[in-house]
Design a protein around this motif. Structure first.
Motif, mmCIF file in Angstrom:
data_model
loop_
_atom_site.group_PDB
_atom_site.id
_atom_site.type_symbol
_atom_site.label_atom_id
_atom_site.label_comp_id
_atom_site.label_asym_id
_atom_site.label_seq_id
_atom_site.Cartn_x
_atom_site.Cartn_y
_atom_site.Cartn_z
ATOM 1 N N ALA A 70 25.492 48.929 90.405
ATOM 2 C CA ALA A 70 26.593 48.079 90.326
ATOM 3 C C ALA A 70 27.167 48.763 89.361
ATOM 4 N N MET A 71 26.816 49.579 88.203
ATOM 5 C CA MET A 71 27.686 50.185 87.252
ATOM 6 C C MET A 71 28.462 51.172 87.605
ATOM 7 N N ARG A 72 27.840 52.007 88.590
ATOM 8 C CA ARG A 72 28.645 53.311 89.388
ATOM 9 C C ARG A 72 29.886 52.863 89.890
ATOM 10 N N GLU A 73 29.671 51.764 90.582
ATOM 11 C CA GLU A 73 30.878 51.232 91.313
ATOM 12 C C GLU A 73 32.002 50.477 90.490
ATOM 13 N N PHE A 74 31.282 49.658 89.291
ATOM 14 C CA PHE A 74 32.197 48.910 88.848
ATOM 15 C C PHE A 74 33.160 49.709 87.736
ATOM 16 N N THR A 75 32.983 50.934 87.274
ATOM 17 C CA THR A 75 33.728 51.532 86.486
ATOM 18 C C THR A 75 35.137 51.810 87.251
ATOM 19 N N SER A 76 35.311 51.562 88.487
ATOM 20 C CA SER A 76 36.634 51.842 89.119
ATOM 21 C C SER A 76 37.523 50.361 88.580
ATOM 22 N N PHE A 77 36.723 49.365 88.336
ATOM 23 C CA PHE A 77 37.469 47.990 88.110
ATOM 24 C C PHE A 77 37.876 48.050 86.641
ATOM 25 N N ALA A 78 37.400 49.085 85.957
ATOM 26 C CA ALA A 78 37.647 49.096 84.137
ATOM 27 C C ALA A 78 38.947 48.573 83.718
ATOM 28 N N PRO A 79 40.107 48.943 84.605
ATOM 29 C CA PRO A 79 41.460 48.717 84.035
ATOM 30 C C PRO A 79 41.746 47.351 84.435
ATOM 31 N N ALA A 80 41.322 46.906 85.629
ATOM 32 C CA ALA A 80 41.733 45.404 85.980
ATOM 33 C C ALA A 80 40.955 44.688 85.260
ATOM 34 N N LEU A 81 39.683 44.934 84.815
ATOM 35 C CA LEU A 81 38.844 43.793 83.936
ATOM 36 C C LEU A 81 39.536 43.654 82.653
ATOM 37 N N GLN A 82 39.627 44.991 82.118
ATOM 38 C CA GLN A 82 40.584 44.915 80.727
ATOM 39 C C GLN A 82 41.851 44.161 80.660
ATOM 40 N N ALA A 83 42.562 44.289 81.851
ATOM 41 C CA ALA A 83 43.884 43.425 81.977
ATOM 42 C C ALA A 83 43.583 41.961 82.013
ATOM 43 N N ALA A 84 42.523 41.692 82.936
ATOM 44 C CA ALA A 84 42.177 40.250 82.752
ATOM 45 C C ALA A 84 41.516 39.570 81.467
ATOM 46 N N VAL A 85 40.923 40.678 80.628
ATOM 47 C CA VAL A 85 40.711 39.946 79.485
ATOM 48 C C VAL A 85 41.689 39.838 78.339
ATOM 49 N N ASP A 86 42.623 40.792 78.652
ATOM 50 C CA ASP A 86 43.725 40.624 77.727
ATOM 51 C C ASP A 86 44.700 39.659 78.223
ATOM 52 N N GLN A 87 44.527 39.080 79.345
ATOM 53 C CA GLN A 87 45.382 37.835 79.960
ATOM 54 C C GLN A 87 44.753 36.593 79.398
#
Length: 207
Positions: A70-87
Motif C-alpha cells: 500500500a505504501m509503495r503506491e500511496f506515495t503518489s497520492f501524497a500531494p493530493a492528501l496534503q491538499a485535502a488536509v490543508d482544506q
C-alpha cells in the motif's frame, strides 16, 4: 437539510486487521442517527480517487507485507492528501496504517517511503509488542482505551502530540500519536471509535 457525509477507506483489502473497520461502522451509525446520509467508498490498488471529494479519509492496520504494498503506491497520492488536509478534511489512521502518513517504514535494508505528512518513521523488528493502553487527549474529559499489537516500532522526530499515555506500551516519552489540524494518526487499534464515544463525538464535530 442534513448533508451527505462521504467516507473513503484506504486499501481495505490489504489493511483490515484487528477490527479497525468497526471504526467506520461506529461513525456511520452515529451520523445516521443524526440524520445524515453516509456514502462509503474505498481506494484499492491501481485505483485513483479525488480526495477532495470526501469528508473523511480512514486507514487501518495491516501486516508488514500488505502495508509495504500500500505504501509503495500511496506515495503518489501524497500531494493530493496534503491538499485535502490543508482544506480541513478529516483523516484517521490507526495501527500500522499510521505509517502511510509518516516518513517511511524500514524493512531490512530498505526504507519504503510514506506520504510525509508527519515526521516519524517505522522499523520492522520481527518482535511482537502487545499491550492494552489507557491514554488521555487534551479537550476530552474521559480517558481513552486502546490496544497495541504490532511488530513495528515508531521513532518520532519530536514528542508525540495526540495522546498522553497513562498506561501501556505505546508511543514515546509518555505520549503517542500525532495530530495536525483534522488529521489524526495513532498506533492504537480497537476499534478506537467504538470503544471511545468521546473521541468519536470529537471527530463528528470536526466533520
Amino acid at each position: 437539510m442534513k448533508r451527505t457525509i462521504r467516507i473513503l477507506r484506504l486499501y481495505p483489502d490489504l489493511l483490515d486487521l484487528y477490527g479497525d473497520g468497526g471504526n467506520l461502522l461506529a461513525l456511520r451509525h452515529r451520523l445516521e442517527q443524526m440524520g445524515h446520509a453516509v456514502l462509503c467508498d474505498s481506494l484499492e490498488l491501481s485505483q485513483k480517487k479525488d480526495f477532495s471529494a470526501y469528508d473523511l479519509i480512514a486507514v487501518g492496520a495491516g501486516k508488514t507485507r500488505n502495508l509495504c504494498a500500500a505504501m509503495r503506491e500511496f506515495t503518489s497520492f501524497a500531494p493530493a492528501l496534503q491538499a485535502a488536509v490543508d482544506q480541513g478534511r478529516v483523516v484517521l489512521a490507526t495501527g500500522t496504517g499510521m505509517l502511510l502518513l509518516g516518513q517511511g517504514l524500514r524493512v531490512g535494508g530498505e526504507v519504503v517511503p510514506g506520504a510525509g505528512l508527519f515526521h516519524y518513521e517505522g522499523a520492522e523488528t520481527g518482535q511482537v509488542s502487545v499491550s492494552d493502553c489507557i491514554v488521555r487527549m487534551r479537550g476530552l474529559n474521559a480517558p481513552l482505551y486502546g490496544f497495541v499489537n504490532q511488530t513495528v516500532t515508531i521513532d518520532y522526530a519530536a514528542r508525540p502530540n495526540l495522546f498522553e499515555v497513562l498506561s501501556g506500551n505505546a508511543g514515546q516519552d509518555g505520549a503517542e500519536g500525532m495530530v495536525r489540524g483534522n488529521c489524526f494518526a495513532t498506533s492504537l487499534l480497537g476499534p478506537l471509535l467504538a470503544k471511545n464515544p468521546d473521541f468519536c463525538h470529537m471527530l463528528l464535530e470536526r466533520l
